[in-house]
Motif scaffolding. Structure first.
Motif, PDB file in Angstrom:
ATOM      1  N   LYS A  29      35.899  35.722  39.259  1.00 43.80           N
ATOM      2  CA  LYS A  29      37.347  35.679  39.083  1.00 43.80           C
ATOM      3  C   LYS A  29      37.762  36.876  38.236  1.00 43.80           C
ATOM      4  N   PHE A  30      38.745  37.589  38.765  1.00 47.19           N
ATOM      5  CA  PHE A  30      39.249  38.768  38.075  1.00 47.19           C
ATOM      6  C   PHE A  30      40.770  38.726  38.056  1.00 47.19           C
ATOM      7  N   ILE A  31      41.340  39.396  37.074  1.00 46.46           N
ATOM      8  CA  ILE A  31      42.776  39.643  37.041  1.00 46.46           C
ATOM      9  C   ILE A  31      42.945  41.151  36.974  1.00 46.46           C
ATOM     10  N   VAL A  32      43.790  41.675  37.870  1.00 51.06           N
ATOM     11  CA  VAL A  32      44.072  43.110  37.888  1.00 51.06           C
ATOM     12  C   VAL A  32      45.580  43.325  37.926  1.00 51.06           C
ATOM     13  N   PRO A  33      46.027  44.459  37.401  1.00 50.70           N
ATOM     14  CA  PRO A  33      47.447  44.772  37.559  1.00 50.70           C
ATOM     15  C   PRO A  33      47.764  44.819  39.055  1.00 50.70           C
ATOM     16  N   THR A  34      48.933  44.340  39.428  1.00 50.60           N
ATOM     17  CA  THR A  34      49.304  44.334  40.843  1.00 50.60           C
ATOM     18  C   THR A  34      49.528  45.773  41.299  1.00 50.60           C
ATOM     19  N   ILE A  79      25.326  40.340  37.762  1.00 44.59           N
ATOM     20  CA  ILE A  79      25.707  41.211  36.658  1.00 44.59           C
ATOM     21  C   ILE A  79      25.988  42.634  37.142  1.00 44.59           C
ATOM     22  N   GLU A  80      25.212  43.119  38.107  1.00 41.73           N
ATOM     23  CA  GLU A  80      25.455  44.451  38.663  1.00 41.73           C
ATOM     24  C   GLU A  80      26.872  44.568  39.217  1.00 41.73           C
ATOM     25  N   LYS A  81      27.361  43.516  39.882  1.00 39.70           N
ATOM     26  CA  LYS A  81      28.728  43.537  40.429  1.00 39.70           C
ATOM     27  C   LYS A  81      29.760  43.551  39.306  1.00 39.70           C
ATOM     28  N   TYR A  82      29.521  42.761  38.247  1.00 41.75           N
ATOM     29  CA  TYR A  82      30.436  42.798  37.107  1.00 41.75           C
ATOM     30  C   TYR A  82      30.519  44.207  36.530  1.00 41.75           C
ATOM     31  N   ILE A  83      29.381  44.850  36.377  1.00 43.27           N
ATOM     32  CA  ILE A  83      29.350  46.200  35.821  1.00 43.27           C
ATOM     33  C   ILE A  83      30.044  47.183  36.767  1.00 43.27           C
ATOM     34  N   GLU A  84      29.817  47.020  38.058  1.00 40.90           N
ATOM     35  CA  GLU A  84      30.431  47.901  39.054  1.00 40.90           C
ATOM     36  C   GLU A  84      31.963  47.851  38.988  1.00 40.90           C
ATOM     37  N   VAL A  85      32.525  46.643  38.919  1.00 43.92           N
ATOM     38  CA  VAL A  85      33.993  46.529  38.922  1.00 43.92           C
ATOM     39  C   VAL A  85      34.602  46.787  37.544  1.00 43.92           C
ATOM     40  N   SER A  86      33.781  46.781  36.495  1.00 41.35           N
ATOM     41  CA  SER A  86      34.310  46.981  35.147  1.00 41.35           C
ATOM     42  C   SER A  86      34.923  48.371  34.965  1.00 41.35           C
ATOM     43  N   THR A  87      34.638  49.281  35.878  1.00 49.50           N
ATOM     44  CA  THR A  87      35.197  50.632  35.793  1.00 49.50           C
ATOM     45  C   THR A  87      36.636  50.701  36.317  1.00 49.50           C
ATOM     46  N   ILE A  88      37.116  49.635  36.948  1.00 44.92           N
ATOM     47  CA  ILE A  88      38.474  49.606  37.477  1.00 44.92           C
ATOM     48  C   ILE A  88      39.439  49.421  36.307  1.00 44.92           C
ATOM     49  N   GLU A  89      40.378  50.334  36.181  1.00 42.73           N
ATOM     50  CA  GLU A  89      41.288  50.332  35.050  1.00 42.73           C
ATOM     51  C   GLU A  89      42.143  49.067  35.041  1.00 42.73           C
ATOM     52  N   GLY A  90      42.156  48.380  33.891  1.00 36.88           N
ATOM     53  CA  GLY A  90      42.998  47.198  33.704  1.00 36.88           C
ATOM     54  C   GLY A  90      42.404  45.889  34.177  1.00 36.88           C
ATOM     55  N   ILE A  91      41.191  45.905  34.727  1.00 34.20           N
ATOM     56  CA  ILE A  91      40.586  44.661  35.242  1.00 34.20           C
ATOM     57  C   ILE A  91      40.137  43.774  34.101  1.00 34.20           C
ATOM     58  N   ILE A  92      40.323  42.475  34.290  1.00 34.27           N
ATOM     59  CA  ILE A  92      39.853  41.479  33.338  1.00 34.27           C
ATOM     60  C   ILE A  92      38.933  40.535  34.113  1.00 34.27           C
ATOM     61  N   SER A  93      37.715  40.360  33.633  1.00 28.88           N
ATOM     62  CA  SER A  93      36.774  39.428  34.250  1.00 28.88           C
ATOM     63  C   SER A  93      36.886  38.088  33.558  1.00 28.88           C
TER      64      SER A  93
END
Length: 94
Positions: A29-34, A79-93
């Motif tokens: 589950k993630f929250i990202v700016p629209t 965990i690899e997927k969490y790290i991969e998406v963590s580079t997206i600006e503004g994402i909250i896991s």
């Protein structure tokens, strides 16, 4: 990655190893700016691995929640997927 984040992932890996048999279904589950581009970046990270992706925009439309249900092979892959998406600006896991 800072020490606190690294420790979090180590604990998560241990918990996943102890509570599930692998391969196993996992719900991200993630929250990202629209922003169409940011949402696509999250979706693309899970492309071609059989993920079921659902999005829901907040009432004010400022944020979009992205839920991804996918079968992962191991806690390390989760965990690899969490790290991969963590580079997206503004994402909250979550």
């Amino acid at each position: 990655m800072d020490k606190k984040t690294e420790e979090f992932y180590i604990r998560l890996k241990e918990e996943l190893s102890n509570t599930s048999t692998w391969p196993s279904e996992y719900l991200y589950k993630f929250i990202v700016p629209t922003d169409k581009k940011k949402i696509e970046e999250v979706e693309n990270a899970f492309d071609n691995i059989g993920a079921v992706i659902k999005t829901h925009q907040s009432k004010a439309g400022k944020y979009t929640s992205v839920s991804i249900n996918v079968t992962m092979d191991s806690p390390g892959d989760v965990i690899e997927k969490y790290i991969e998406v963590s580079t997206i600006e503004g994402i909250i896991s979550l």
